[in-house]
Design a protein around this motif. Sequence first.
Motif, PDB file in Angstrom:
ATOM      1  N   CYS A   1       0.851  -1.192   0.000  1.00 39.56           N
ATOM      2  CA  CYS A   1       0.000   0.000   0.000  1.00 39.56           C
ATOM      3  C   CYS A   1       0.887   1.242   0.000  1.00 39.56           C
ATOM      4  CB  CYS A   1      -0.899  -0.001   1.229  1.00 39.56           C
ATOM      5  SG  CYS A   1      -1.868  -1.518   1.404  1.00 39.56           S
ATOM      6  N   THR A   2       1.058   1.852  -1.161  1.00 38.10           N
ATOM      7  CA  THR A   2       1.857   3.075  -1.274  1.00 38.10           C
ATOM      8  C   THR A   2       0.932   4.201  -1.726  1.00 38.10           C
ATOM      9  OG1 THR A   2       2.400   2.229  -3.481  1.00 38.10           O
ATOM     10  CG2 THR A   2       4.095   2.013  -1.796  1.00 38.10           C
ATOM     11  N   SER A   3       1.303   5.451  -1.408  1.00 40.43           N
ATOM     12  CA  SER A   3       0.423   6.562  -1.798  1.00 40.43           C
ATOM     13  C   SER A   3       0.203   6.564  -3.304  1.00 40.43           C
ATOM     14  CB  SER A   3       1.015   7.909  -1.395  1.00 40.43           C
ATOM     15  OG  SER A   3       1.715   7.803  -0.214  1.00 40.43           O
ATOM     16  N   GLU A   4       1.278   6.347  -4.067  1.00 42.56           N
ATOM     17  CA  GLU A   4       1.155   6.301  -5.536  1.00 42.56           C
ATOM     18  C   GLU A   4       1.134   4.845  -5.979  1.00 42.56           C
ATOM     19  OE1 GLU A   4       0.873   8.937  -7.474  1.00 42.56           O
ATOM     20  OE2 GLU A   4       1.014  10.227  -5.689  1.00 42.56           O
ATOM     21  N   ARG A   5       0.150   4.485  -6.775  1.00 42.57           N
ATOM     22  CA  ARG A   5       0.034   3.096  -7.233  1.00 42.57           C
ATOM     23  C   ARG A   5       1.314   2.630  -7.939  1.00 42.57           C
ATOM     24  NH1 ARG A   5      -5.204   0.697  -9.272  1.00 42.57           N
ATOM     25  NH2 ARG A   5      -4.608  -1.450  -9.370  1.00 42.57           N
ATOM     26  N   ASP A   6       1.895   3.519  -8.767  1.00 38.05           N
ATOM     27  CA  ASP A   6       3.071   3.132  -9.544  1.00 38.05           C
ATOM     28  C   ASP A   6       4.281   2.818  -8.677  1.00 38.05           C
ATOM     29  OD1 ASP A   6       1.896   3.140 -11.923  1.00 38.05           O
ATOM     30  OD2 ASP A   6       2.800   5.012 -12.672  1.00 38.05           O
ATOM     31  N   ASP A   7       4.277   3.326  -7.452  1.00 39.89           N
ATOM     32  CA  ASP A   7       5.415   3.012  -6.581  1.00 39.89           C
ATOM     33  C   ASP A   7       5.416   1.542  -6.168  1.00 39.89           C
ATOM     34  OD1 ASP A   7       6.311   5.561  -6.812  1.00 39.89           O
ATOM     35  OD2 ASP A   7       5.514   6.262  -4.892  1.00 39.89           O
ATOM     36  N   ALA A   8       4.249   0.921  -6.135  1.00 34.69           N
ATOM     37  CA  ALA A   8       4.175  -0.513  -5.828  1.00 34.69           C
ATOM     38  C   ALA A   8       4.501  -1.321  -7.079  1.00 34.69           C
ATOM     39  CB  ALA A   8       2.801  -0.875  -5.296  1.00 34.69           C
ATOM     40  N   GLY A   9       4.107  -0.804  -8.249  1.00 36.68           N
ATOM     41  CA  GLY A   9       4.476  -1.428  -9.520  1.00 36.68           C
ATOM     42  C   GLY A   9       3.591  -2.596  -9.903  1.00 36.68           C
ATOM     43  N   PRO A  10       3.710  -3.016 -11.186  1.00 41.72           N
ATOM     44  CA  PRO A  10       2.895  -4.138 -11.655  1.00 41.72           C
ATOM     45  C   PRO A  10       3.247  -5.447 -10.946  1.00 41.72           C
ATOM     46  CG  PRO A  10       4.078  -3.072 -13.482  1.00 41.72           C
ATOM     47  CD  PRO A  10       4.564  -2.429 -12.220  1.00 41.72           C
ATOM     48  N   ASN A  11       4.374  -5.472 -10.255  1.00 37.32           N
ATOM     49  CA  ASN A  11       4.774  -6.711  -9.569  1.00 37.32           C
ATOM     50  C   ASN A  11       4.056  -6.913  -8.243  1.00 37.32           C
ATOM     51  OD1 ASN A  11       6.645  -4.372  -9.402  1.00 37.32           O
ATOM     52  ND2 ASN A  11       7.561  -5.485  -7.693  1.00 37.32           N
ATOM     53  N   ASN A  12       3.275  -5.931  -7.782  1.00 35.26           N
ATOM     54  CA  ASN A  12       2.576  -6.073  -6.501  1.00 35.26           C
ATOM     55  C   ASN A  12       1.083  -5.831  -6.655  1.00 35.26           C
ATOM     56  OD1 ASN A  12       4.535  -6.527  -4.288  1.00 35.26           O
ATOM     57  ND2 ASN A  12       5.473  -4.659  -5.082  1.00 35.26           N
ATOM     58  N   HIS A  13       0.297  -6.445  -5.757  1.00 40.30           N
ATOM     59  CA  HIS A  13      -1.094  -6.018  -5.619  1.00 40.30           C
ATOM     60  C   HIS A  13      -1.077  -4.744  -4.798  1.00 40.30           C
ATOM     61  CE1 HIS A  13      -2.367  -9.756  -7.288  1.00 40.30           C
ATOM     62  NE2 HIS A  13      -1.705 -10.436  -6.358  1.00 40.30           N
ATOM     63  N   TRP A  14      -1.885  -3.785  -5.194  1.00 37.67           N
ATOM     64  CA  TRP A  14      -1.829  -2.466  -4.566  1.00 37.67           C
ATOM     65  C   TRP A  14      -3.171  -2.085  -3.964  1.00 37.67           C
ATOM     66  CZ3 TRP A  14      -4.578   2.047  -5.732  1.00 37.67           C
ATOM     67  CH2 TRP A  14      -4.116   3.230  -5.108  1.00 37.67           C
ATOM     68  N   MET A  15      -3.125  -1.338  -2.888  1.00 35.64           N
ATOM     69  CA  MET A  15      -4.322  -0.693  -2.346  1.00 35.64           C
ATOM     70  C   MET A  15      -3.863   0.654  -1.802  1.00 35.64           C
ATOM     71  SD  MET A  15      -7.073  -2.411   0.264  1.00 35.64           S
ATOM     72  CE  MET A  15      -7.274  -3.983  -0.524  1.00 35.64           C
ATOM     73  N   ALA A  16      -4.718   1.671  -1.864  1.00 33.21           N
ATOM     74  CA  ALA A  16      -4.351   2.970  -1.289  1.00 33.21           C
ATOM     75  C   ALA A  16      -4.200   2.780   0.222  1.00 33.21           C
ATOM     76  CB  ALA A  16      -5.436   3.993  -1.585  1.00 33.21           C
ATOM     77  N   PRO A  17      -3.205   3.439   0.853  1.00 33.55           N
ATOM     78  CA  PRO A  17      -2.980   3.210   2.282  1.00 33.55           C
ATOM     79  C   PRO A  17      -4.236   3.397   3.136  1.00 33.55           C
ATOM     80  CG  PRO A  17      -1.153   4.457   1.342  1.00 33.55           C
ATOM     81  CD  PRO A  17      -2.169   4.307   0.257  1.00 33.55           C
ATOM     82  N   ALA A  18      -5.029   4.441   2.863  1.00 36.07           N
ATOM     83  CA  ALA A  18      -6.214   4.670   3.714  1.00 36.07           C
ATOM     84  C   ALA A  18      -7.185   3.497   3.585  1.00 36.07           C
ATOM     85  CB  ALA A  18      -6.896   5.975   3.316  1.00 36.07           C
ATOM     86  N   ASP A  19      -7.350   2.989   2.358  1.00 41.03           N
ATOM     87  CA  ASP A  19      -8.259   1.846   2.158  1.00 41.03           C
ATOM     88  C   ASP A  19      -7.699   0.592   2.827  1.00 41.03           C
ATOM     89  OD1 ASP A  19      -9.722   3.576   0.664  1.00 41.03           O
ATOM     90  OD2 ASP A  19      -9.087   2.769  -1.289  1.00 41.03           O
ATOM     91  N   GLY A  20      -6.372   0.423   2.704  1.00 39.35           N
ATOM     92  CA  GLY A  20      -5.726  -0.746   3.319  1.00 39.35           C
ATOM     93  C   GLY A  20      -5.910  -0.734   4.828  1.00 39.35           C
ATOM     94  N   HIS A  21      -5.678   0.432   5.446  1.00 39.74           N
ATOM     95  CA  HIS A  21      -5.844   0.523   6.901  1.00 39.74           C
ATOM     96  C   HIS A  21      -7.303   0.268   7.290  1.00 39.74           C
ATOM     97  CE1 HIS A  21      -1.846   1.588   8.144  1.00 39.74           C
ATOM     98  NE2 HIS A  21      -1.787   2.636   7.332  1.00 39.74           N
ATOM     99  N   ALA A  22      -8.216   0.874   6.524  1.00 43.08           N
ATOM    100  CA  ALA A  22      -9.642   0.725   6.878  1.00 43.08           C
ATOM    101  C   ALA A  22     -10.037  -0.751   6.800  1.00 43.08           C
ATOM    102  CB  ALA A  22     -10.496   1.569   5.942  1.00 43.08           C
ATOM    103  N   ARG A  23      -9.615  -1.409   5.727  1.00 40.27           N
ATOM    104  CA  ARG A  23      -9.943  -2.818   5.545  1.00 40.27           C
ATOM    105  C   ARG A  23      -9.376  -3.650   6.709  1.00 40.27           C
ATOM    106  NH1 ARG A  23     -10.806  -6.491   0.889  1.00 40.27           N
ATOM    107  NH2 ARG A  23     -11.498  -4.609  -0.148  1.00 40.27           N
ATOM    108  N   MET A  24      -8.112  -3.379   7.040  1.00 36.92           N
ATOM    109  CA  MET A  24      -7.457  -4.191   8.068  1.00 36.92           C
ATOM    110  C   MET A  24      -8.004  -3.862   9.452  1.00 36.92           C
ATOM    111  SD  MET A  24      -5.692  -6.120   6.288  1.00 36.92           S
ATOM    112  CE  MET A  24      -4.653  -7.108   7.345  1.00 36.92           C
ATOM    113  N   ASP A  25      -8.200  -2.593   9.726  1.00 40.39           N
ATOM    114  CA  ASP A  25      -8.669  -2.228  11.068  1.00 40.39           C
ATOM    115  C   ASP A  25     -10.071  -2.790  11.312  1.00 40.39           C
ATOM    116  OD1 ASP A  25      -6.242  -1.104  11.319  1.00 40.39           O
ATOM    117  OD2 ASP A  25      -6.899   0.992  11.300  1.00 40.39           O
ATOM    118  N   GLY A  26     -10.860  -2.899  10.240  1.00 39.60           N
ATOM    119  CA  GLY A  26     -12.172  -3.542  10.360  1.00 39.60           C
ATOM    120  C   GLY A  26     -12.009  -4.996  10.803  1.00 39.60           C
ATOM    121  N   LEU A  27     -11.037  -5.677  10.230  1.00 41.54           N
ATOM    122  CA  LEU A  27     -10.811  -7.078  10.605  1.00 41.54           C
ATOM    123  C   LEU A  27     -10.258  -7.199  12.025  1.00 41.54           C
ATOM    124  CD1 LEU A  27      -9.157  -8.353   7.275  1.00 41.54           C
ATOM    125  CD2 LEU A  27     -11.447  -8.905   8.106  1.00 41.54           C
TER     126      LEU A  27
END
Length: 593
Positions: free
Chosen positions: A85-111
Amino acid sequence: MAVAPESAGSRLDALNQWVLEVARLTRPERIQWCDGSDSEFEALVERMEADGTLLPLNPDTHPRSWLHRSHPEDVARVEHLTFVCTSERDDAGPNNHWMAPADGHARMDGLFDGCMRGRTMYVIPYCMGPIDSPLSRCGVEITDSPYVVANMRIMTRMGAAALARIEREGSFVRGLHSVGELDPDRRFIMHFPEELTIKSFGSGYGGNALLGKKCHALRIASHQARTEGWLAEHMLILGLENPEGETHYIAAAFPSACGKTNLAMLIPPEGYRQDGWKVWTVGDDICWMRPGSDGRLYAINPEAGFFGVAPGTSMASNPNALASIQRDTIFTNVGLTADNQPWWEGLGVGEPAFDWRGNAYDCNAGPAAHPNSRFTVSARQCPSYSAEAENPAGVPISAIVFGGRRASLVPLVFEARDWAHGVLVGAAMGSETTAAATGAVGVMRRDPMAMKPFCGYNFADYFAHWLSFDSEGARLPKIFHVNWFRKGDDGKFLWPGFGDNLRVLEWMIKRVEGRAGAVDTPIGALPRVEDVNLDGVPLTAEARDKLFGFDRQAWLAELDGIGSYLDEYGPRMPAALRSEQQRIAVALARTTA
Ligand code: OXD
Ligand code: MN
């Protein structure tokens, strides 16, 4: 205890505050700060034996060793559920699955919300690398799994000394883990490299749950390494001592379950042993490297233990591993003999009475041990463990080796002509998939530098970072590519492998010293058959041709494939790699072989 012991008003404030925040979110019944002591370990084991998490093995044959059976759907890394989860999608690159940090935190904190109710929350301060090494980095894992605590104690320098270093430095990687309900539909492994943070939910499997390993020491560390000018790699490190008593260190990248542990613990063939050759094990999975003041790359193994694949480990394939795991070892998902000894396919002795799920063994119902079953053991138990593995300065690397599982095309060994070519060789690495991750096995995929599942940022930037080490004053290692897995027309391996791989390592080291021959070809420098010591290794004519030659037409097609792969990264891909690829393609086209 809610805050770190004896820490009021110290540089541990940030840590204490984070622990309290996590506790507010996850609602554990109690919080336990882990100090890494024997008494703490014994109390944990007692609890896990009582609730069946750990089954004690035969105390006569395997003292202080246990079997853990995981949830049957939680047996490997889950690359499709692993995100950067990087602020810019391209920083993670096509080699990674990406999520915006805020969405990633929200998803995880829910769990994580309320997930530790009724459970103990363990706080594990750990250090990756020798505790007093400037190359080491610290982290803290919070988990509700005592199995994770017990494994982290083996795999990292965990406890009081790590906490003291964190207090001194004031910085650490944050890793939050819960097994949750072990529900594959509620499982995510998320990384926030910009915040040096990991959140992992729903799996107890090593690579997903022992956060010091893949999550910290590779995904987060690769990002840290880029910003700080070093390299975090999926590589074993071994020392090769020659009869003159000189030791060269080699770092080698192979994809998961492709023999890194076996190579790191190699026992030389009989004749070599008599002549005085020795192999010393520094690490079997991860290597952190940094240029020293003399321009050479110095490496440490950030881990303190081995989390090795059990199936195939035998007196014939890896006697050092077998000797290491006779005591004080945690086995996960292996089979059991009638007298309670661990058992797996390829062990070569004994027979299974129970399979990895705990059912009576039935040879028609699949293997006794899961193909990705593991042992966790302290590196200090390995007879070939190198004292240099504890050297805070690290070991100087003479050669870097890349390799994959390639049934066809790729010869036994070749040498890159220079650093840029070597980086291309690493970037172009391909391998057939194995059981270390969920998904189909045996499918050829590009796995650059064996980092496809582990690079915490865009591969294009990663290759640029590798290229940047070729700077003034650098005395870089030579780069080689090996393939132990080439098959003949009958589908059988052409190279004996294991101890005989030393013959190839010897050639490499002699190349480093300028004492071995080779022929220059467009794909790199290849040894002639007579350049490698093959005494006592009968090779058929087909084996000699395929192991020591190259098929120009097939390599032209491979270079095309490499070009298309590089293009997937768009303009961010360093032009220097594209021109290397073109240089080789042109040279191949011109060759008349
Ligand atoms: C490992 C892996 O466990 O690479 O080392 O999967
Ligand atoms: Mn690995």
